[in-house]
Design a protein around this motif. Structure first.
Motif, PDB file in Angstrom:
ATOM      1  N   LYS A   1       2.329   3.656  -4.744  1.00 48.17           N
ATOM      2  CA  LYS A   1       1.807   4.586  -3.950  1.00 48.17           C
ATOM      3  C   LYS A   1       1.133   5.655  -4.410  1.00 48.17           C
ATOM      4  O   LYS A   1       0.152   6.382  -3.991  1.00 48.17           O
ATOM      5  CB  LYS A   1       3.247   5.528  -3.100  1.00 48.17           C
ATOM      6  N   GLU A   2       1.600   5.790  -5.794  1.00 49.85           N
ATOM      7  CA  GLU A   2       0.652   6.944  -6.604  1.00 49.85           C
ATOM      8  C   GLU A   2      -0.822   6.431  -7.059  1.00 49.85           C
ATOM      9  O   GLU A   2      -1.740   7.003  -6.762  1.00 49.85           O
ATOM     10  CB  GLU A   2       1.352   7.131  -7.926  1.00 49.85           C
TER      11      GLU A   2
ATOM     12  N   SER B   1       0.833  -1.239  -0.081  1.00 52.86           N
ATOM     13  CA  SER B   1      -0.084   0.108  -0.029  1.00 52.86           C
ATOM     14  C   SER B   1       0.784   1.206   0.151  1.00 52.86           C
ATOM     15  O   SER B   1       1.968   1.303   0.044  1.00 52.86           O
ATOM     16  CB  SER B   1      -0.789   0.094   1.163  1.00 52.86           C
ATOM     17  N   GLU B   2       0.244   2.442   0.220  1.00 59.30           N
ATOM     18  CA  GLU B   2       1.084   3.624   0.095  1.00 59.30           C
ATOM     19  C   GLU B   2       1.865   3.782   1.515  1.00 59.30           C
ATOM     20  O   GLU B   2       2.630   4.396   1.538  1.00 59.30           O
ATOM     21  CB  GLU B   2      -0.002   4.714   0.031  1.00 59.30           C
ATOM     22  N   GLN B   3       1.364   2.838   2.472  1.00 59.92           N
ATOM     23  CA  GLN B   3       2.295   2.812   3.671  1.00 59.92           C
ATOM     24  C   GLN B   3       3.579   1.851   3.506  1.00 59.92           C
ATOM     25  O   GLN B   3       4.335   1.782   4.455  1.00 59.92           O
ATOM     26  CB  GLN B   3       1.376   2.647   4.844  1.00 59.92           C
TER      27      GLN B   3
ATOM     28  N   GLN C   1      -6.547  -0.024  -4.261  1.00 58.76           N
ATOM     29  CA  GLN C   1      -6.370  -0.684  -3.168  1.00 58.76           C
ATOM     30  C   GLN C   1      -5.998  -2.128  -3.581  1.00 58.76           C
ATOM     31  O   GLN C   1      -6.816  -2.892  -4.103  1.00 58.76           O
ATOM     32  CB  GLN C   1      -7.525  -0.794  -2.183  1.00 58.76           C
TER      33      GLN C   1
ATOM     34  N   GLU D   1      -2.488   4.230  -5.095  1.00 60.61           N
ATOM     35  CA  GLU D   1      -3.311   4.095  -3.851  1.00 60.61           C
ATOM     36  C   GLU D   1      -3.663   5.569  -3.774  1.00 60.61           C
ATOM     37  O   GLU D   1      -4.712   5.825  -3.090  1.00 60.61           O
ATOM     38  CB  GLU D   1      -2.473   3.425  -2.753  1.00 60.61           C
ATOM     39  N   HIS D   2      -2.928   6.457  -3.967  1.00 63.05           N
ATOM     40  CA  HIS D   2      -3.447   7.959  -3.733  1.00 63.05           C
ATOM     41  C   HIS D   2      -4.826   8.231  -4.498  1.00 63.05           C
ATOM     42  O   HIS D   2      -5.404   8.930  -4.233  1.00 63.05           O
ATOM     43  CB  HIS D   2      -2.466   8.835  -4.187  1.00 63.05           C
ATOM     44  N   GLN D   3      -4.614   7.658  -5.998  1.00 61.13           N
ATOM     45  CA  GLN D   3      -5.831   7.939  -6.713  1.00 61.13           C
ATOM     46  C   GLN D   3      -7.022   6.847  -6.487  1.00 61.13           C
ATOM     47  O   GLN D   3      -8.153   7.122  -6.899  1.00 61.13           O
ATOM     48  CB  GLN D   3      -5.325   7.311  -8.239  1.00 61.13           C
TER      49      GLN D   3
END
Length: 534
Positions: A370-371, A335-337, A378, A373-375
């Protein structure tokens, strides 16, 4: 104190009776028989089958249960004490219990004076006679009789002396265990522990039956064991009326691993807990809770990069037990984390080894994830979509086809019978093997039509795509924009007869998101099957 120093704890399952009272659960007699066999394989001591005589389904279950060749568990019949004004040998409930053929019977009676005077409308002394007569009579005909003291804790709080008298009547009648019921599920842990401690002097084996209205059913059941109880009743996954019952799936490993209590289940039996939990959910037609303790798919899932880095060095840093002890498994999410540790772990899961943590392709992949997941992407439930990005980043994903576009038309069709069913027509354009393909298909809806059109366009060159079946479809609205302007995430589960996988698509248009997830499912299928591009 060691496990050997404590008396063994008896596990009594009431999924088939109390669990079936859950608002969203409806077991058939066949479902109940299948669950009973599975619970026996797990090694539970008692399986409460239902209330014989109450309905044809329970009668059918007990009739067929006689043919079950159970190895460890004993089938138990459930019912009430005799009715006031009837002789015990002539009472229809008692006849039904004995007619079930079960050699273990559980009967419930009133422990709360409020229920005796208002619900039954009889003198308090007469209720004691009902309890004593019923249990004494049943003990002459079956091996074991358990007494469920209904509303015991509410009754004890209001009139402790009378609540004790009901227990004494059951014990003198010959009850093999006195089960204290928190029927309304409203007792706090300390109050429950105190009240149990005040009746241990009766000298009878005590049991506990908790409901979960304050979300304390598991905690109260474990506290009861600490107070001297040796018989625990509960259901698989905690299903039951209102907010449910005590969850045996949590109670069992807590007793074994946290409290070191002796159970009839051995270590190998406990590895079945995850499978049994999911099996019962399947029989109940309920979704499995991802975050359910011990057995949920998220119970040993790690997302934060710092967590994963530590887990890879020593799993005990963020896992209270080893997941394999209960038949579960460790998962690392991307994920983005996520950090590099997450990606390295996932690559190893995919069988991709030897990628250096400082490989620039890995850096690019991490930034890409990460980009995305920002959009709104998931990948927790869409491992196939993540794997496609891994293979693409490593330069291993072939170019099977080129997408040129699609179109979907919805229409309501008028039939002669007056019905107006919806239908859809989808057109896809793509380039396969250097040739342009332009095909149309009809379906029950836009997603169905698109799936058929995509399969139709590819089946000449890639016939295996026709094996793809859409198993589950979920839509989630994302972002701050409201209503029809919102971004949506579509998560689709697929099955090809051998494997299941999930893909994800995100767009401000639900059909576009669905199509993207669908295309990724096809690409994953081709790469998984090691198909060479035409």
């Amino acid at each position: 104190m060691s496990a050997q120093a404590h008396p063994p704890v008896v596990l009594y399952d009431t999924t088939l009776r109390d669990g079936s009272q859950s608002e969203d659960v409806l077991f058939s007699a066949e479902d109940k028989l299948r669950i009973a066999k599975r619970l026996d394989a797990l090694g539970l001591d008692y399986i409460e089958g239902g209330w014989p005589g109450a309905n044809p389904k329970d009668d059918d279950f007990f009739r067929q249960a006689k043919q079950l060749k159970l190895q460890k568990s004993r089938i138990t019949a459930f019912g009430s004490t005799r009715r006031a004004g009837s002789k015990v040998e002539e009472d229809q409930v008692i006849k039904g219990l004995l007619g079930s053929g079960a050699q273990v019977i559980t009967v419930f009676g009133k422990s709360w004076d409020l229920h005796v005077s208002r619900a039954l409308g009889i003198p308090l002394a007469q209720n004691l006679e009902l309890i004593f007569d019923t249990i004494r009579y049943l003990k002459r005909h079956v091996d074991e009789v358990f007494y469920d003291a209904e509303h015991f804790f509410d009754g004890y709080r209001r009139n402790p002396e009378y609540a004790r008298q009901t227990l004494q009547a059951a014990y003198e009648g010959g009850a093999d265990a006195l089960v204290l019921c928190d029927t309304n599920g409203g007792t706090m842990v300390e109050d429950l522990r105190r009240m149990i401690g005040e009746v241990t002097d009766l000298g009878a084996p005590l049991g506990i039956h908790c409901h979960n209205d304050c979300e304390l059913a598991v905690a109260n059941s474990l506290a009861a064991v600490e107070a001297g109880v040796t018989h625990i009743q509960g259901t698989i996954n905690g299903i039951g009326e209102r907010c449910g019952n005590a969850n045996l799936i949590s109670i069992i490993p807590n007793l074994k691993f946290k409290m070191q209590r002796s159970l009839t289940l051995d270590d190998e039996d406990l590895t079945q807990l995850t499978a049994v939990s999911r099996f019962v959910n399947e029989m109940a037609n309920r979704p499995t809770q991802k975050n359910q303790p011990y057995v949920g798919v998220s119970a040993f899932a790690h997302k934060g990069g710092i967590h994963v880095s530590a887990v890879l060095k020593d799993a005990s840093t963020y896992e209270h037990i080893s997941p394999d002890l209960v038949g579960n498994q460790q998962r690392v999410l991307v994920s983005e984390q996520a950090g590099r540790s997450n990606l390295i772990y996932k690559l190893e899961e995919l069988g991709i080894e030897g990628v250096d943590a400082k490989d620039p392709r890995l850096t690019e992949l991490l930034l890409d994830v990460k980009e995305l997941e920002h959009q709104g992407y998931q990948f927790d439930g869409a491992d196939a979509s993540f794997q496609l990005r891994v293979w693409k980043a490593l330069g291993e994903l072939p170019n099977y086809f080129e997408l040129l576009g699609f179109r979907v038309i919805d229409e309501r069709r008028v039939r002669k019978d007056g019905q107006h069913p919806m239908g859809a027509e989808a057109t896809v354009k793509m380039r396969v093997a250097g040739e342009s393909v332009h095909l149309v298909a009809e379906g029950a809806g836009p997603v169905d039509a698109l799936h058929k059109a995509l399969s139709k366009a590819l089946r000449r060159d890639y016939p295996m795509v026709t094996e793809l079946k859409l198993e589950d479809f979920k839509v989630r609205i994302l972002g701050n924009r409201k209503g029809t302007e919102a971004t949506v995430r579509v998560l689709i589960e697929w099955y090809d007869g051998r494997c299941r996988w999930g893909t994800v698509g995100v767009s401000d248009h639900i059909i576009a998101a669905s199509y993207d997830a669908m295309v990724e499912a096809v690409k994953y299928k081709l790469f998984k099957d090691k198909v060479k591009p035409v």
